[in-house]
Design an enzyme around this catalytic site. Structure first.
Site, mmCIF file in Angstrom:
data_model
loop_
_atom_site.group_PDB
_atom_site.id
_atom_site.type_symbol
_atom_site.label_atom_id
_atom_site.label_comp_id
_atom_site.label_asym_id
_atom_site.label_seq_id
_atom_site.Cartn_x
_atom_site.Cartn_y
_atom_site.Cartn_z
ATOM 1 C CB ALA A 1 39.547 50.274 45.152
ATOM 2 C CG ASP B 1 28.434 50.068 47.805
ATOM 3 O OD1 ASP B 1 29.059 51.123 48.010
ATOM 4 O OD2 ASP B 1 27.192 50.014 47.728
ATOM 5 C CE LYS C 1 32.044 53.555 53.287
ATOM 6 N NZ LYS C 1 31.352 54.816 52.899
ATOM 7 N NE ARG D 1 35.927 53.276 35.377
ATOM 8 C CZ ARG D 1 34.829 52.802 34.817
ATOM 9 N NH1 ARG D 1 34.689 52.855 33.507
ATOM 10 N NH2 ARG D 1 33.877 52.270 35.549
ATOM 11 C CE LYS E 1 27.663 35.326 42.621
ATOM 12 N NZ LYS E 1 26.693 35.960 41.736
ATOM 13 C CG ASP F 1 30.636 31.025 45.141
ATOM 14 O OD1 ASP F 1 30.088 31.701 46.036
ATOM 15 O OD2 ASP F 1 30.000 30.247 44.406
ATOM 16 C CG HIS F 2 30.070 35.870 48.666
ATOM 17 N ND1 HIS F 2 29.534 36.261 47.458
ATOM 18 C CD2 HIS F 2 29.022 35.708 49.503
ATOM 19 C CE1 HIS F 2 28.229 36.337 47.570
ATOM 20 N NE2 HIS F 2 27.883 36.002 48.789
ATOM 21 C CE LYS G 1 27.237 33.479 52.751
ATOM 22 N NZ LYS G 1 27.246 34.677 53.598
ATOM 23 C CG HIS H 1 26.249 31.902 45.402
ATOM 24 N ND1 HIS H 1 27.598 32.145 45.349
ATOM 25 C CD2 HIS H 1 25.655 33.124 45.397
ATOM 26 C CE1 HIS H 1 27.806 33.452 45.293
ATOM 27 N NE2 HIS H 1 26.651 34.058 45.320
ATOM 28 C CE LYS I 1 18.391 39.462 43.810
ATOM 29 N NZ LYS I 1 18.950 39.578 45.171
#
Length: 512
Positions: free
Chosen positions: A34, A37, A40, A67, A172, A201-202, A206, A264, A360
């Site tokens: 937790a 990133d 949050k 931790r 993943k 799988d985010h 969507k 993805h 990328k």
């Protein structure tokens, strides 16, 4: 460019959502890792969006586990994350009561005492709050911790509940090849049953990805032409303008193929090409996705391209090459770009090439699916003219997943003139115009479904293994051949060989 005229009023969107409200039972959401990133920026904002919509039970608690000794600062940090990344204001009437439900538990992931203390904490919530033994464990940790955490949850009696339901979400990458995926599946299956496991799988969270199924199966005009008789090729692109953003150690092990193509883009491909399921229940959808993946022919190395970005210019700013990135080997053979031609050997898609690519440091950030239709057998109106009207352009359906989410249709229309000249025009639907802006990040639907036990939008064990079965031989073949990297400039659309991959078939990548 034409746009949609119909606009859905905000109150109609709200009433439609209320009509399908699904509120989970009381319970505790436990997020391992937790302090990272993801919690949050995504998970806590998503949970609060569910709270705003009235889709969380009143009796819910959220426990962050990591931790570091963060103490009371964790809840304050999560509150700041909700404000910064969730599109939420300080005045939101539900914010403070939601934050009061957030707590923190510091422990090492191999600490038996820590698990016992966590177990006692959850039992206290059952008694004092009424969470009824319902647990959702979210493993937002590095992959090397998955098996250890699951093993400890089982050893300390937290994988089952006499009163409620226990489920686990696993982020993943789910393995880095077929062997490791099978091993991880075996480890987790020793503790949890398959219906308890939610491999996330985010991309499937969507709205625009889910809308691919709606577009195909809720509209009678598309499905009859969604086959080899009318479609020439399908292209799926996931382009990012950013580099690896300081994640050198992770990306050196992953690369574009493991990071994007195997998961993805294969999920998106399945929605584009699957047969209509008998229902939108988890098992029915999974069966059709699995049929598609199993019908894909083994990938030939000559039908693939890999690349690595060098220095260049992106968005008017100079960018360094991949090998100059922090904690990246100066002789790295990791691909930051991959393009693959796939062939689905079934009745619907035989002979239709599917081209997928991801990279990328490309020219811009865009993820979209383009379906190109075959040209008419006799072009009556192919009269030469200047510019884009020089020849008849093929019809295209483009589904934009991000950004500027929407769907467009390109077709030919007569240019206003004395001649019979045809020009391409576009009808364009945009989500923001029809439904207004949306602050959701995609995790809302997935978290809610997991709490409800609905696995429709999650990966199944069989699906994970069959997609790894496709890509593992290619990855192994690539390791045997050293590539001359870098082979494309930052800010370009990838290596020239990517264009040649389609050119040899008499095709080209659609302009993005």
């Amino acid at each position: 460019m034409a746009t949609t005229e119909i606009k859905i009023a905000p109150e109609d969107v709200a009433s439609a959502a209320e009509a399908h409200e699904r509120i989970p039972e009381p319970g505790v959401v436990v997020i391992f890792g937790a302090s990272g990133d993801l919690t949050k920026r995504k998970l806590l904002p998503a949970l609060f969006h569910l709270e705003q919509a009235g889709l969380l039970p009143e009796k819910i608690r959220i426990v962050g586990v990591a931790r570091r000794d963060l103490g009371d600062s964790f809840a304050k940090d999560m509150r700041a994350g909700i404000l910064e990344f969730g599109g939420v204001t300080e005045e939101d009437p539900k914010l403070e009561s939601f934050i009061a439900k957030v707590s923190y538990h510091a422990m090492n992931f191999d600490d038996d005492g820590g698990y016992e203390a966590l177990k006692e904490k959850l039992a206290e919530y059952d008694k004092e709050v009424g969470t009824k033994g319902n647990r959702l464990f979210y493993l937002a940790v590095a992959p090397e911790y998955f098996s250890d955490i699951v093993d400890h949850l089982g050893k300390h009696g937290m994988a089952k509940s006499e009163e409620g339901a226990v489920r686990v979400i696993i982020e993943k990458p789910f393995g880095h090849d077929l062997e490791s995926a099978r091993a991880l599946n075996a480890d987790i299956s020793k503790v949890f049953e398959e219906q308890q496991i939610f491999r996330i799988d985010h991309y499937l969270g969507k709205e625009t990805v889910q809308n691919v199924l709606v577009f195909r199966f809720a509209n009678g005009i598309f499905e009859p032409i969604w086959n080899r008789n009318y479609i020439d090729n399908v292209q799926i692109t996931a382009a990012e303008s950013i580099g690896i953003e300081g994640r050198g150690p992770f990306y050196e092990k992953a690369g574009a193929t493991r990071d994007i193509l195997q998961n993805h883009l294969m999920e998106v491909l399945s929605f584009v090409t699957m047969e209509p399921p008998v229902s939108f229940e988890a098992d029915a959808v999974r069966q059709e996705k699995l049929k598609v993946w199993k019908a894909i022919q083994p990938i030939k190395e000559e039908d693939t391209v890999r690349g690595q970005y060098g220095p260049g210019t992106v968005g008017g700013k100079e960018a360094i090459g991949y090998r100059q990135e922090d904690r990246v080997s100066p002789e790295s053979q990791t691909e930051t770009f991959a393009a693959v031609k796939l062939e689905i050997d079934n009745w619907r898609w035989a002979g239709v090439p599917i081209y997928i690519r991801a990279g990328k440091r490309l020219a811009k950030r865009v993820t979209e699916v383009t379906v190109q239709f075959k040209q008419p057998p006799m072009l009556l109106f192919n009269k030469a003219a200047a510019g884009p009207c020089g020849q008849i352009q093929p019809n295209l359906i483009t589904m934009r997943i991000q950004p500027d989410e929407g769907i467009s249709l390109r077709f030919g229309a007569k240019l206003p003139s004395p001649d019979m000249t045809v020009c391409p025009v576009v009808m364009d639907f945009k989500y923001s115009q029809a439904f207004g802006t949306n602050t959701a990040n995609g995790y809302e639907r997935l978290l809610l479904d997991a709490m409800l036990g609905d696995g429709t939008l999650f990966a199944h064990r069989d699906g994970v293994e069959v997609t790894w079965e496709l890509f593992t031989p290619l990855l192994e073949a690539w390791t045997k051949t050293k590539q001359d990297f870098p082979n494309y400039d930052s800010g370009s659309w990838g290596p020239k060989a990517s264009d040649d991959l389609l050119k040899r078939d008499g095709r080209k990548w659609q302009k993005l």
